[in-house]
Scaffold this active site. Structure first.
Site, mmCIF file in Angstrom:
data_model
loop_
_atom_site.group_PDB
_atom_site.id
_atom_site.type_symbol
_atom_site.label_atom_id
_atom_site.label_comp_id
_atom_site.label_asym_id
_atom_site.label_seq_id
_atom_site.Cartn_x
_atom_site.Cartn_y
_atom_site.Cartn_z
ATOM 1 N N CYS A 114 0.842 -1.193 0.000
ATOM 2 C CA CYS A 114 0.000 0.000 0.000
ATOM 3 C C CYS A 114 0.874 1.238 0.000
ATOM 4 C CB CYS A 114 -0.903 0.008 1.226
ATOM 5 S SG CYS A 114 0.015 0.058 2.766
ATOM 6 N N CYS A 117 3.461 1.758 2.731
ATOM 7 C CA CYS A 117 4.748 1.072 2.578
ATOM 8 C C CYS A 117 5.718 1.944 1.790
ATOM 9 C CB CYS A 117 4.571 -0.248 1.839
ATOM 10 S SG CYS A 117 3.405 -1.368 2.587
ATOM 11 N N ASP A 520 21.392 25.335 -30.793
ATOM 12 C CA ASP A 520 22.830 25.393 -30.817
ATOM 13 C C ASP A 520 23.216 25.074 -32.266
ATOM 14 O OD1 ASP A 520 25.461 25.260 -29.647
ATOM 15 O OD2 ASP A 520 25.331 23.113 -30.016
ATOM 16 N N ASP A 712 23.490 19.872 -27.883
ATOM 17 C CA ASP A 712 24.014 18.555 -27.574
ATOM 18 C C ASP A 712 24.187 18.442 -26.067
ATOM 19 O OD1 ASP A 712 26.867 18.800 -26.787
ATOM 20 O OD2 ASP A 712 27.031 19.715 -28.777
ATOM 21 N N ASP A 716 26.462 21.551 -24.041
ATOM 22 C CA ASP A 716 25.492 22.601 -23.777
ATOM 23 C C ASP A 716 24.715 22.374 -22.485
ATOM 24 O OD1 ASP A 716 26.012 24.036 -26.156
ATOM 25 O OD2 ASP A 716 24.933 22.513 -27.269
HETATM 26 P P1 ADP Z 1 28.368 25.832 -30.798
HETATM 27 O O1 ADP Z 1 27.577 26.838 -30.051
HETATM 28 O O2 ADP Z 1 28.453 26.153 -32.265
HETATM 29 O O3 ADP Z 1 27.926 24.429 -30.589
HETATM 30 P P2 ADP Z 1 30.462 25.632 -28.836
HETATM 31 O O4 ADP Z 1 29.850 26.542 -27.850
HETATM 32 O O5 ADP Z 1 30.419 24.194 -28.537
HETATM 33 O O6 ADP Z 1 29.874 25.910 -30.285
HETATM 34 O O7 ADP Z 1 31.967 26.069 -29.092
HETATM 35 C C1 ADP Z 1 32.258 27.397 -29.478
HETATM 36 C C2 ADP Z 1 33.659 27.520 -29.986
HETATM 37 O O8 ADP Z 1 34.563 27.224 -28.943
HETATM 38 C C3 ADP Z 1 33.991 26.577 -31.097
HETATM 39 O O9 ADP Z 1 33.676 27.119 -32.343
HETATM 40 C C4 ADP Z 1 35.492 26.405 -30.936
HETATM 41 O O10 ADP Z 1 36.175 27.463 -31.546
HETATM 42 C C5 ADP Z 1 35.681 26.526 -29.447
HETATM 43 N N1 ADP Z 1 35.774 25.228 -28.763
HETATM 44 C C6 ADP Z 1 34.972 24.772 -27.803
HETATM 45 N N2 ADP Z 1 35.372 23.565 -27.368
HETATM 46 C C7 ADP Z 1 36.451 23.236 -28.102
HETATM 47 C C8 ADP Z 1 37.316 22.107 -28.156
HETATM 48 N N3 ADP Z 1 37.167 21.059 -27.364
HETATM 49 N N4 ADP Z 1 38.308 22.124 -29.039
HETATM 50 C C9 ADP Z 1 38.485 23.169 -29.856
HETATM 51 N N5 ADP Z 1 37.708 24.235 -29.859
HETATM 52 C C10 ADP Z 1 36.699 24.298 -28.998
HETATM 53 MG MG MG Z 2 27.635 22.911 -29.386
#
Ligand code: ADP
Ligand code: MG
Length: 818
Positions: A114, A117, A520, A712, A716
């Site tokens: 129930c 529990c 994004d 993603d 994000d």
């Molecule tokens: P978006 O908003 O297009 O998905 P992100 O916010 O993920 O892009 O990344 C923004 C920018 O930061 C990328 O365009 C890149 O220049 C840089 N950046 C982020 N993470 C990495 C990584 N691991 N290696 C290289 N560049 C990166």
């Molecule tokens: Mg991104």
């Protein structure tokens, strides 16, 4: 009910207050509960009862519906067995390890009878130090526990559960299936008995009614009534039993649900009929009793099937994993092993038609795999050496040799099941509201019925009972309480099949109200399969050297850019002190030197001087990634990404639904502008760090927008968490870490519009259902109160209104255009 106060059951030999077993003569065991000493049969029960009271959970004994289970299960061996569950090998298949020492597992609880529990378990386990959360789902008896393994072990949690008299073990889908089957079988038997009873009683009732008009031998009439009584008896005692049980439970919790008027109507009508049969009174209602029971059970059965179907989406996924696999031994020989025995690093042969037994990568062979059950993607996906394979997909064409990378709870499939599970253990807001409203509604109904009974008793006592009965039956709030859950379940199931998973119960409701959808760019509007098109050297280092350093820095990153860079380099260097900054890039030390890779601003943050780039690069519309050390830029990598197919139409469809679309990206202005132009996005902002994306979102929300964020799941995550409803793209590895409210497993952007449409249809179906229930009551109640509705008509009316609600909701199982 199986229990009143166990001590009163057998005066000569008292029963244990905790478990209900007889107390041996002269046994000295006692526990003080609610200020009263209660007899206990053994030291085990005594200890259990005392620990319940000591934990301040004595209310359990007031709310529970039956004595706790016997304490036999609590013998030390069982406890010692629980320690086995702490072993990593055993945990592999059912425990999910999160960051640090946080663990999560799905348990099945035995002995839950129930709601009290559930309450007791949640309070008791939730209070253990180290347990982060513990939720029990009353309908499935499943519990999800999250704990910190450095502070408490799983066996301690299992022991704590057994200390209050329940048994917990790891959830096993086979067992769940068996429980469902039993539930369905029982429901069908109840319906069968009710259907047979209804048919017989109706036939006799027709005779009796005819007799009322044409005259009938009183002895024959009495005989027919007795026969009806006998036929109705099993219907009331067996078929209608669940209604009495749950009404009784509701009354004890002082929270009247809709089964209270139902039980009152069935029980009252039957008792009155039996009384009139015995005393030769005027009216019998056996036909109404049986028919009402039959219709109600049928409605419940439909609702239960819808619920099971939604639950089965998860079970079906679990069952996708094959039981065995063909492992290739060191010497090249094949051996058949259980799939749970596979370890990361094992090599496995998957023949055409076989299911991939774990997550991994193709070593040899060219083929295609069917992912339809996982992602709703109906076209076979080609796969070749080096490409990932997801457990649960089916190999179609030719044999594949794969290397296992993830097993058990770490696999994509397990992650999906966990997410689906989470949505199910939460109750949607609308359903909670309906529950609360239903409580008041029932009270109002009972008051109305009482008033009607009182009025007619004084004006026309001969018909008072029949009229009150009609009122009770007509107003039965079944339609009301079915209105929401069936609709939500049907819609969620349909979306799951489409590849849009709902992982939070509020997601559907919120999605229906969305006014803005924020996207994004990389990996969301674009495919995220980045191609390195050019490497521009700006310093002394060779191209290969730059790529090797880049790959070393990016090894641990999930970013699509990172994965593309790692793919490009053949040299494997090691990087130390790696630090990833989301939305900006990665910093680390390679062979004694500090480097940064990422956006231009970030790369130059190590102190290098900024120089103008070659003109060709300034014009570039691809994504640029910069590599720098302390003295300045070393190289620029230029990446191209393709737009996701159907993105254009998908955004158009969303706009047609009145949703404003915007793009918030961390990428530089040019590539963002290119995407925005290709997709007609007016509101596109570039160069944003995650915090700035979040600020944009908050600004929108401050203006009253309801925002859905699509991105993603990993990169994000903070922005997703800030939106009212978050939708993650469902790429394989990212799924596990996803905290989003929904996951677009199919990665098909057009399904977003389908999602919004379905969510809106769901809300409108719910509104139709509630509206219909209201209209029906407004029309039927006055008629019944006025005495114009016979009880059997009321039973038909009520049932038809519930059936209409269920059928209306089941329309949501189909998504138009799919
Ligand atoms: P978006 O908003 O297009 O998905 P992100 O916010 O993920 O892009 O990344 C923004 C920018 O930061 C990328 O365009 C890149 O220049 C840089 N950046 C982020 N993470 C990495 C990584 N691991 N290696 C290289 N560049 C990166
Ligand atoms: Mg991104």
């Amino acid at each position: 009910m199986s229990e009143a106060d166990p001590t009163t059951e057998a005066a000569s030999q008292p029963a244990c207050f905790h478990c209900g077993l007889p107390v041996p003569k002269g046994a000295p065991y006692q526990a003080v509960i609610d200020g009263q000493p209660r007899p206990m049969c053994c030291p085990g029960c005594q200890a259990v009862a005392e620990s319940i009271v000591a934990a301040g959970l004595g209310d359990f004994y007031r709310h529970r519906e039956g004595p706790a289970r016997t304490v036999q299960e609590l013998v030390p061996e069982a406890l010692r067995e629980m320690a086995l569950y702490d072993q990593p090998e055993l945990q592999k298949s059912f425990v999910h390890a999160e960051a640090g020492s946080v663990r999560e597992a799905s348990l099945i609880l035995e002995g839950i009878t129930c709601a009290a529990c559930v309450w007791l378990n949640e309070r008791h386990v939730g209070a253990l130090p180290g347990v982060l959360s513990f939720q029990v789902n009353y309908s499935t008896h499943r519990a999800r526990v999250r704990w910190d393994d450095s502070r408490i072990h799983l066996s301690d949690i299992l022991k704590a559960i057994s200390a209050i008299g329940y048994i917990a073990h790891p959830f096993d889908p086979g067992r769940q299936e068996a429980v469902y089957k039993k539930e369905r079988g029982q429901a069908l038997r109840r319906i069968g008995v009710a259907a047979l009873g209804t048919m017989q009683v109706m036939m006799i009732a027709v005779g009796l009614y005819a007799g009322d008009y044409q005259g009938m031998d009183p002895e024959l009439r009495e005989f027919l009534r007795w026969v009806s009584l006998l036929i109705a008896l099993p219907v009331v005692l067996y078929s209608a039993r669940p209604f009495f049980q749950s009404a009784w439970r509701d009354l004890r919790r002082r929270r009247p649900g809709m089964d209270v008027p139902v039980a009152l109507a069935i029980g009252g009508a039957f008792l009155a009929s039996a009384y009139n049969t015995l005393t030769g009174g005027a009216e019998v209602y056996y036909d109404s009793v049986t028919m009402f029971t039959f219709f109600l059970l049928t409605g419940r059965y439909l609702e239960m099937s819808a619920r099971h179907r939604a639950g089965q989406a998860a079970e079906e996924l679990v069952r996708l994993m094959p039981a065995t696999a063909t492992r290739i031994a060191e010497d090249g020989s094949e051996e058949r092993v259980a799939a749970v025995q596979l370890e990361p690093g094992d090599r496995v042969l998957v023949r055409p038609g076989e299911t991939v037994p774990a997550d991994g990568r193709v070593l040899e062979g060219q083929s295609s795999v069917d992912e339809s059950l996982l992602s709703g993607e109906s076209l076979p996906q080609p796969c070749a050496p080096g490409q990932p394979l997801i457990g649960g997909t089916v190999n179609i064409e030719s044999p594949l040799l794969m290397q296992v990378e993830k097993v058990g709870e770490d696999t994509v499939l397990s992650a999906i099941v966990r997410l689906l599970d989470r949505a199910q253990t939460e109750k949607p807001r609308v359903a909670r509201l309906a529950d609360r409203v239903a409580g008041w509604f029932v009270v109002a109904l009972l008051l109305l019925a009482a008033a009607v009974a009182w009025y007619w008793w004084r004006t026309d006592p001969a018909h008072a009972f029949a009229i009150t009965l009609s009122v009770l039956v007509v107003t039965c709030p079944c339609a009301l309480s079915l209105a929401t859950p069936v609709a939500v379940t049907a819609a969620t199931g349909a979306l799951t099949r489409l590849g849009l998973l709902t992982t939070r119960s509020h997601a559907l409701e919120t999605l229906a109200r969305v006014s803005h959808m924020v996207f994004d760019k990389t990996g969301t509007l674009t495919e995220g399969r980045l191609q390195l098109v050019r490497v521009q050297r700006l310093g002394q280092l060779t191209r290969d050297r730059c790529l090797a350093i880049a790959a070393a820095l990016e090894q641990g990153s999930e970013h699509p850019l990172a994965r593309a860079l790692v793919r490009e380099s053949e040299v494997r260097l090691a990087a130390l002190e790696v630090r990833a900054v989301p939305g900006e890039g990665v910093e680390g030390e390679v062979q004694g030197r500090r480097y940064r890779i990422g956006s231009r601003e970030f790369a130059l943050g190590l102190g290098g001087r900024s120089r103008p780039l070659p003109a060709a690069l300034e014009e570039e519309t691809g994504t640029l990634v910069f590599l720098a050390d302390g003295r300045g830029l070393l190289a620029v990598f230029v990446f191209e990404d393709r737009m996701r197919p159907g993105a254009q139409q998908a955004l158009q469809a969303l706009r047609e639904l009145g949703i404003e679309v915007s793009l918030l990206s961390g990428d530089a202005e040019r590539p963002v502008r290119r995407v925005a132009r290709a997709l007609d996005i007016e509101h596109a902002v570039s160069g944003l760090k995650p915090q700035q994306k979040l600020a944009h979102l908050k600004a929108l929300q401050a203006q009253g927008a309801v925002v859905a964020m699509v991105g993603d799941g990993v990169n994000d995550a903070p922005v997703l968490a800030g939106a009212q409803v978050s939708i993650a793209m469902g790429g394989g590895t990212q799924l596990a870490a996803s905290a989003a409210d929904m996951v677009l497993l199919s990665e098909q952007l057009p399904h977003l519009a389908d999602g919004v449409r379905t969510a809106r249809r769901t809300l409108s179906v719910i509104r139709q259902n509630l509206g219909w229930a209201a209209v029906y009551n407004l029309c039927a109640v006055p008629l019944a109160v006025a005495g114009w509705v016979a009880p059997w008509m009321a039973a038909i009316g009520m049932s038809l209104s519930s059936l209409l609600v269920v059928l209306n909701s089941l329309r949501l199982r189909r998504i138009p255009g799919q």
